[in-house]
Design an enzyme around this catalytic site. Sequence first.
Site, PDB file in Angstrom:
ATOM      1  N   HIS A   1       0.817  -1.211   0.000  1.00  0.00           N
ATOM      2  CA  HIS A   1       0.000   0.000   0.000  1.00  0.00           C
ATOM      3  C   HIS A   1       0.856   1.270   0.000  1.00  0.00           C
ATOM      4  O   HIS A   1       0.364   2.364   0.244  1.00  0.00           O
ATOM      5  CB  HIS A   1      -0.949  -0.018   1.194  1.00  0.00           C
ATOM      6  CG  HIS A   1      -2.005  -1.063   1.068  1.00  0.00           C
ATOM      7  ND1 HIS A   1      -1.736  -2.411   1.232  1.00  0.00           N
ATOM      8  CD2 HIS A   1      -3.317  -0.978   0.763  1.00  0.00           C
ATOM      9  CE1 HIS A   1      -2.849  -3.099   1.045  1.00  0.00           C
ATOM     10  NE2 HIS A   1      -3.819  -2.256   0.760  1.00  0.00           N
TER      11      HIS A   1
ATOM     12  N   THR B   1       0.313  -2.125  19.820  1.00  0.00           N
ATOM     13  CA  THR B   1      -0.295  -3.359  19.323  1.00  0.00           C
ATOM     14  C   THR B   1      -1.384  -2.971  18.328  1.00  0.00           C
ATOM     15  O   THR B   1      -2.245  -2.153  18.642  1.00  0.00           O
ATOM     16  CB  THR B   1      -0.894  -4.174  20.477  1.00  0.00           C
ATOM     17  OG1 THR B   1       0.134  -4.459  21.435  1.00  0.00           O
ATOM     18  CG2 THR B   1      -1.494  -5.477  19.976  1.00  0.00           C
ATOM     19  N   MET B   2      -1.333  -3.541  17.124  1.00  0.00           N
ATOM     20  CA  MET B   2      -2.281  -3.114  16.089  1.00  0.00           C
ATOM     21  C   MET B   2      -2.643  -4.247  15.149  1.00  0.00           C
ATOM     22  O   MET B   2      -1.776  -4.979  14.665  1.00  0.00           O
ATOM     23  CB  MET B   2      -1.689  -1.961  15.262  1.00  0.00           C
ATOM     24  CG  MET B   2      -2.643  -1.428  14.202  1.00  0.00           C
ATOM     25  SD  MET B   2      -1.961  -0.020  13.297  1.00  0.00           S
ATOM     26  CE  MET B   2      -0.700  -0.837  12.290  1.00  0.00           C
ATOM     27  N   VAL B   3      -3.925  -4.387  14.913  1.00  0.00           N
ATOM     28  CA  VAL B   3      -4.442  -5.265  13.868  1.00  0.00           C
ATOM     29  C   VAL B   3      -4.831  -4.387  12.683  1.00  0.00           C
ATOM     30  O   VAL B   3      -5.542  -3.398  12.845  1.00  0.00           O
ATOM     31  CB  VAL B   3      -5.668  -6.060  14.364  1.00  0.00           C
ATOM     32  CG1 VAL B   3      -6.357  -6.763  13.206  1.00  0.00           C
ATOM     33  CG2 VAL B   3      -5.259  -7.072  15.425  1.00  0.00           C
TER      34      VAL B   3
ATOM     35  N   MET C   1      -6.303  -5.362   9.055  1.00  0.00           N
ATOM     36  CA  MET C   1      -6.669  -6.543   8.264  1.00  0.00           C
ATOM     37  C   MET C   1      -7.863  -6.279   7.368  1.00  0.00           C
ATOM     38  O   MET C   1      -8.840  -5.654   7.777  1.00  0.00           O
ATOM     39  CB  MET C   1      -6.971  -7.727   9.178  1.00  0.00           C
ATOM     40  CG  MET C   1      -8.098  -7.499  10.159  1.00  0.00           C
ATOM     41  SD  MET C   1      -8.335  -8.908  11.262  1.00  0.00           S
ATOM     42  CE  MET C   1      -9.809  -8.359  12.149  1.00  0.00           C
ATOM     43  N   SER C   2      -7.741  -6.747   6.148  1.00  0.00           N
ATOM     44  CA  SER C   2      -8.893  -6.745   5.263  1.00  0.00           C
ATOM     45  C   SER C   2      -9.789  -7.915   5.660  1.00  0.00           C
ATOM     46  O   SER C   2      -9.372  -8.813   6.396  1.00  0.00           O
ATOM     47  CB  SER C   2      -8.451  -6.880   3.802  1.00  0.00           C
ATOM     48  OG  SER C   2      -7.928  -8.166   3.564  1.00  0.00           O
TER      49      SER C   2
ATOM     50  N   LYS D   1     -17.421 -15.928   8.213  1.00  0.00           N
ATOM     51  CA  LYS D   1     -17.297 -14.876   9.226  1.00  0.00           C
ATOM     52  C   LYS D   1     -16.760 -13.583   8.603  1.00  0.00           C
ATOM     53  O   LYS D   1     -17.268 -12.491   8.868  1.00  0.00           O
ATOM     54  CB  LYS D   1     -16.396 -15.346  10.363  1.00  0.00           C
ATOM     55  CG  LYS D   1     -16.979 -16.515  11.140  1.00  0.00           C
ATOM     56  CD  LYS D   1     -16.074 -16.940  12.287  1.00  0.00           C
ATOM     57  CE  LYS D   1     -16.684 -18.113  13.041  1.00  0.00           C
ATOM     58  NZ  LYS D   1     -15.847 -18.535  14.190  1.00  0.00           N
TER      59      LYS D   1
END
Length: 332
Positions: A44, A169-171, A173-174, A225
Amino acid sequence: MKVTFEQLKAAFNRVLISRGVDSETADACAEMFARTTESGVYSHGVNRFPRFIQQLENGDIIPDAQPKRITSLGAIEQWDAQRSIGNLTAKKMMDRAIELAADHGIGLVALRNANHWMRGGSYGWQAAEKGYIGICWTNSIAVMPPWGAKECRIGTNPLIVAIPSTPITMVDMSMSMFSYGMLEVNRLAGRQLPVDGGFDDEGNLTKEPGVIEKNRRILPMGYWKGSGMSIVLDMIATLLSDGASVAEVTQDNSDEYGISQIFIAIEVDKLIDGPTRDAKLQRIMDYVTTAERADENQAIRLPGHEFTTLLAENRRNGITVDDSVWAKIQAL
């Protein structure tokens, strides 16, 4: 090949200036593309830049446009991006959410008529660096089949959650197993995906990124999900922004523009004192990472913690850029 941050930013800046973007805007945009790449998110950053320029040339992105506030309801605001540059506007919107959170404890900005924000994690990180929980997501053009379908009708709709721990701390996500950007990264590197990422033309699960890029049968994260999450994230962003849904963007526009985005900041320190916050976060991280390993050679990782290491390595050794991608940028 390896390039420095300065070389990368200069290359981006040159192309933007040549397309008529004013110098201040070009510098800020080039900085964000270069920072994203330096952080190790090539998909990206540098890899996405030629596509960004294509949309700029097509008129999908309006470089001198500025976001406009439409509605204010205390902690919640609704804005119109007016098809401005996606990453610059997203940064402004998270800054605004942080300002609202400073006053109200929580701030939410719903944005319509936006462009692709490039690395969504930048904006969650931006909030966490200032001590806030950062949450944001975006819808997109339809690029993923809903669970049970063959035809693309939902977006990958990436979701970011960033926590002000040490390190952050990081998510990011697609709602697909892999973003299309990561499919490209693996294809350019000649690698299969580490796990199944979509279906081949016969309907079998496959790890071949090029096959999935071509037929667009990308696999939702967690199967049904991820498909369900994509749909509800689209619904919330559409309603709160009074903007375009995945269906509207796909059916009404010639490309992915005019999308809807959400930015949320929460001031943790209004709810818990600093020492208690830090102790609780550390206990969570220690409890997770000290679990018995399934493979002694494979560390248990916490989401986002690798970015500090990647950034340091790229600053020390130079930033890796695929030769073919660099050639495209030089030719712009």
